[in-house]
Design an enzyme around this catalytic site. Structure first.
Site, mmCIF file in Angstrom:
data_model
loop_
_atom_site.group_PDB
_atom_site.id
_atom_site.type_symbol
_atom_site.label_atom_id
_atom_site.label_comp_id
_atom_site.label_asym_id
_atom_site.label_seq_id
_atom_site.Cartn_x
_atom_site.Cartn_y
_atom_site.Cartn_z
ATOM 1 N N SER A 10 -47.210 154.584 80.232
ATOM 2 C CA SER A 10 -45.926 155.257 80.057
ATOM 3 C C SER A 10 -45.049 155.052 81.281
ATOM 4 O O SER A 10 -45.534 154.790 82.375
ATOM 5 C CB SER A 10 -46.158 156.755 79.830
ATOM 6 O OG SER A 10 -44.932 157.451 79.801
ATOM 7 N N HIS A 11 -43.772 155.243 81.091
ATOM 8 C CA HIS A 11 -42.814 155.203 82.196
ATOM 9 C C HIS A 11 -42.845 156.481 83.016
ATOM 10 O O HIS A 11 -42.278 156.538 84.097
ATOM 11 C CB HIS A 11 -41.398 154.991 81.659
ATOM 12 C CG HIS A 11 -41.126 153.585 81.261
ATOM 13 N ND1 HIS A 11 -41.740 152.966 80.197
ATOM 14 C CD2 HIS A 11 -40.300 152.659 81.813
ATOM 15 C CE1 HIS A 11 -41.297 151.732 80.101
ATOM 16 N NE2 HIS A 11 -40.431 151.513 81.070
ATOM 17 N N SER A 12 -43.487 157.510 82.492
ATOM 18 C CA SER A 12 -43.509 158.815 83.131
ATOM 19 C C SER A 12 -44.940 159.282 83.376
ATOM 20 O O SER A 12 -45.746 159.315 82.441
ATOM 21 C CB SER A 12 -42.800 159.832 82.229
ATOM 22 O OG SER A 12 -43.080 161.157 82.632
ATOM 23 N N SER A 70 -40.777 147.798 78.961
ATOM 24 C CA SER A 70 -41.421 147.200 80.138
ATOM 25 C C SER A 70 -42.891 147.588 80.238
ATOM 26 O O SER A 70 -43.677 146.868 80.855
ATOM 27 C CB SER A 70 -40.675 147.547 81.428
ATOM 28 O OG SER A 70 -40.818 148.905 81.764
#
Length: 124
Positions: A10-12, A70
């Site tokens: 995840s991006h977070s 991404s």
């Protein structure tokens, strides 16, 4: 127990940790690793972080779930540098990972897991 593990990207960091915590409620025996955010705590993903999440998973066959582009790109790059067998799934991260984890915990054959995940697939 099943020979497959799960990796979450995840991006977070908080999102990855939250999905991991949710999966632990239904799949305590499934090997799950995760990475979220950048090394400096920001929003994003990195090749190094994804590599670490994959290599630290005890299983050699992994189902990989991601949240955004991404994250997928970094997963795809890591595929070229690992000996692990990884299937990157195009499902919503929460629903897909939860479904896979619950089915793996229940001892479902991998073909059945993949069949259920197909129903959740996001087609772009």
């Amino acid at each position: 127990m099943n020979e497959y593990g799960i990796v979450l990207v995840s991006h977070s960091k908080q999102l990855a940790q939250g999905v991991y915590d949710l999966l632990q409620e239904v799949a305590k025996d499934v090997e799950i690793t995760f990475v979220g955010g950048t090394e400096d705590g920001g929003i994003g993903t990195s090749f190094e972080g994804v590599t670490q999440a994959i290599e630290s998973n005890q299983k050699n066959r992994l189902l990989a779930f991601f949240d955004l582009g991404s994250a997928r790109m970094n997963l795809d790059m890591v595929l070229d540098f690992t000996d692990k067998e990884i299937e990157v799934l195009q499902t919503p991260i929460v629903e897909g990972a939860y479904t896979a984890a619950a089915l793996l915990q229940a001892g479902a054959p991998i073909e059945a897991v993949k069949e259920q995940l197909k129903e959740l697939e996001i087609i772009k």
